[in-house]
Scaffold this active site. Structure first.
Site, short mmCIF file in Angstrom:
data_model
loop_
_atom_site.label_atom_id
_atom_site.label_comp_id
_atom_site.label_asym_id
_atom_site.label_seq_id
_atom_site.Cartn_x
_atom_site.Cartn_y
_atom_site.Cartn_z
N ARG A 40 0.83 -1.23 0.00
CA ARG A 40 0.00 0.00 0.00
C ARG A 40 0.85 1.26 0.00
O ARG A 40 1.23 1.79 1.05
CB ARG A 40 -0.91 -0.01 1.23
CG ARG A 40 -1.77 1.23 1.38
CD ARG A 40 -3.06 1.21 0.60
NE ARG A 40 -3.84 0.02 0.81
CZ ARG A 40 -4.64 -0.50 -0.13
NH1 ARG A 40 -4.75 0.10 -1.31
NH2 ARG A 40 -5.32 -1.60 0.10
N HIS B 18 -0.72 3.30 -10.36
CA HIS B 18 -1.60 3.65 -9.24
C HIS B 18 -0.81 4.48 -8.20
O HIS B 18 -0.61 4.05 -7.07
CB HIS B 18 -2.11 2.34 -8.61
CG HIS B 18 -3.32 2.48 -7.74
ND1 HIS B 18 -3.34 3.22 -6.59
CD2 HIS B 18 -4.56 1.97 -7.85
CE1 HIS B 18 -4.53 3.14 -6.03
NE2 HIS B 18 -5.29 2.40 -6.78
N GLU C 252 -3.94 8.65 -10.90
CA GLU C 252 -3.49 7.43 -11.56
C GLU C 252 -3.74 7.44 -13.07
O GLU C 252 -4.88 7.24 -13.51
CB GLU C 252 -4.25 6.24 -10.96
CG GLU C 252 -4.33 6.22 -9.45
CD GLU C 252 -5.43 5.32 -8.95
OE1 GLU C 252 -5.82 4.39 -9.68
OE2 GLU C 252 -5.94 5.55 -7.84
N ASP D 207 -13.62 8.61 -5.69
CA ASP D 207 -13.09 7.52 -6.51
C ASP D 207 -13.63 7.72 -7.92
O ASP D 207 -14.69 7.22 -8.27
CB ASP D 207 -13.55 6.17 -5.93
CG ASP D 207 -12.79 5.00 -6.54
OD1 ASP D 207 -12.97 3.87 -6.05
OD2 ASP D 207 -12.02 5.22 -7.50
N ARG E 169 1.58 -6.37 -9.79
CA ARG E 169 2.10 -5.73 -8.57
C ARG E 169 2.42 -6.74 -7.46
O ARG E 169 3.03 -6.37 -6.47
CB ARG E 169 1.10 -4.69 -8.05
CG ARG E 169 -0.22 -5.27 -7.55
CD ARG E 169 -1.09 -4.18 -6.92
NE ARG E 169 -2.37 -4.74 -6.46
CZ ARG E 169 -3.23 -4.07 -5.71
NH1 ARG E 169 -2.95 -2.81 -5.36
NH2 ARG E 169 -4.36 -4.61 -5.31
O1 TA6 Z 1 -7.81 3.26 -8.07
C1 TA6 Z 1 -8.85 3.39 -7.14
C2 TA6 Z 1 -9.22 2.02 -6.59
O2 TA6 Z 1 -9.70 1.17 -7.62
C3 TA6 Z 1 -10.22 2.18 -5.45
O3 TA6 Z 1 -11.52 1.75 -5.85
C4 TA6 Z 1 -9.64 1.31 -4.33
O4 TA6 Z 1 -10.08 -0.03 -4.45
C5 TA6 Z 1 -8.15 1.48 -4.60
O5 TA6 Z 1 -8.05 1.38 -6.02
C6 TA6 Z 1 -7.25 0.52 -3.86
O6 TA6 Z 1 -7.35 -0.78 -4.40
P1 TA6 Z 1 -6.40 -1.93 -3.76
O7 TA6 Z 1 -6.70 -3.17 -4.54
O8 TA6 Z 1 -4.98 -1.48 -3.90
O9 TA6 Z 1 -6.81 -2.02 -2.31
#
Ligand code: TA6
Length: 294
Positions: free
Chosen positions: A73, A165, A269, A210, A95
């Site tokens: 994260r 991301h 992103e 989002d 990833r």
């Molecule tokens: O990019 C935004 C998103 O798709 C949100 O909806 C949220 O799920 C975030 O990514 C984080 O996703 P992750 O799979 O890294 O927890």
């Protein structure tokens, strides 16, 4: 492994491989502009980007999980071949895979560049039955450039979604603005992907946000008023742009995110989301993002 990586790909003072205290192997890049960037071999994930005066430019959760096969994260997770939730693990397997180093080089003016490679294997084929090669190049100067090349190595076409991301570190989400999206249509993933149009200029974040901005301009700026800092994001060959912050309530859904850490990042992103990319046999696709700040 670290010794072999340094013997083969190390460049004194510019590209050094180490194993961090989470036992993650990473490439440490240092540019002549005095910027530093670290890239895990796990996920080829940029985990940090630091300016010449120690400016910490990317967010990494204090509760991030550093385990092979699990998403980390923060930094810049690579999204491929799926965006979000679906048949594959969230945001795909790039990833959470172990990448290898393909090459390193010094571009002009002390710009280190490292290319990572991921090929299909039993783990990926178990999830996604296609033969592919990904090459991801991280280049550091007074900017951080991330370039992704996707190659179809199989005999049948496949389609994918992909992007970067990026977790930008900010002093306070309440004192942050995002510029360049005025009047852009978006899908509101916080509201069942209903359509909206970005009326406010700049965009400010005051709740769980989002949004998938469709055919967004290639340049977006993020203003951090408290730090008096501005990030610039330039996307190349990527149509859409996602803006995400979970806000306080949304943060509770993420065990790997501290309760107040939503205040300290915004994800902007460059993302191939709304229209998949289809590659025939031996076809390739390249896309990139270029990050800078002042
Ligand atoms: O990019 C935004 C998103 O798709 C949100 O909806 C949220 O799920 C975030 O990514 C984080 O996703 P992750 O799979 O890294 O927890």
């Amino acid at each position: 492994m670290i010794e072999r990586l340094n013997q083969t790909f190390g460049i004194p003072k510019s590209v050094v491989f180490v194993r961090d205290n989470n036992n993650f192997a990473k490439a440490c890049l240092t540019s002549s502009a005095g910027q530093r960037a670290d890239v895990f071999l796990h996920g080829a994930q940029v985990s940090s980007w630091v300016g010449p005066h120690g400016e910490d430019l990317l967010f990494m959760s204090s509760k991030a999980v550093f385990e092979r096969g699990k998403p980390v994260r923060g930094g810049i997770p690579i999204v491929f071949p799926q965006f979000g939730k679906g048949d594959l693990p969230s945001h795909g397997f790039a990833r959470t895979s172990m990448w290898e180093v393909k090459e390193s080089s010094m571009l002009t003016e002390g710009e280190p560049s490292v290319t990572f490679k991921l090929e299909d294997g039993p783990l990926t084929r178990n999830l996604w039955a296609h033969q592919f090669v990904l090459e991801y190049t991280v280049t550091l100067s007074d900017k951080l450039k991330c370039s992704l090349k996707v190659v179809n190595c199989g005999t049948v076409p496949f389609f994918f979604f992909a992007g970067f991301h990026t977790y930008f570190r900010i002093a306070d989400i309440n004192r942050t603005s995002i510029h360049g999206l005025h009047e852009v249509t978006y899908l509101d993933a916080a509201r069942s992907r209903s359509y909206g149009v970005q009326n406010a200029d700049p965009l400010t974040i005051e709740e769980h946000t989002d949004r998938i901005y469709l055919n967004a301009p290639d340049t977006t700026r993020i203003g951090d008023r408290l730090m008096n800092r501005e990030y610039t994001v330039v996307k190349k060959n990527i149509k859409d742009l996602v803006v995400w912050n979970p806000w306080e309530n949304g943060s509770k859904a993420f065990a790997d995110l501290g309760p107040q850490e939503y205040l300290s990042f915004v994800c902007v992103e460059p993302m191939i989301v709304n229209q998949k990319i289809t590659l025939g046999p031996r076809e390739k696709y390249e896309c990139a993002q270029e990050l800078s700040y002042r």
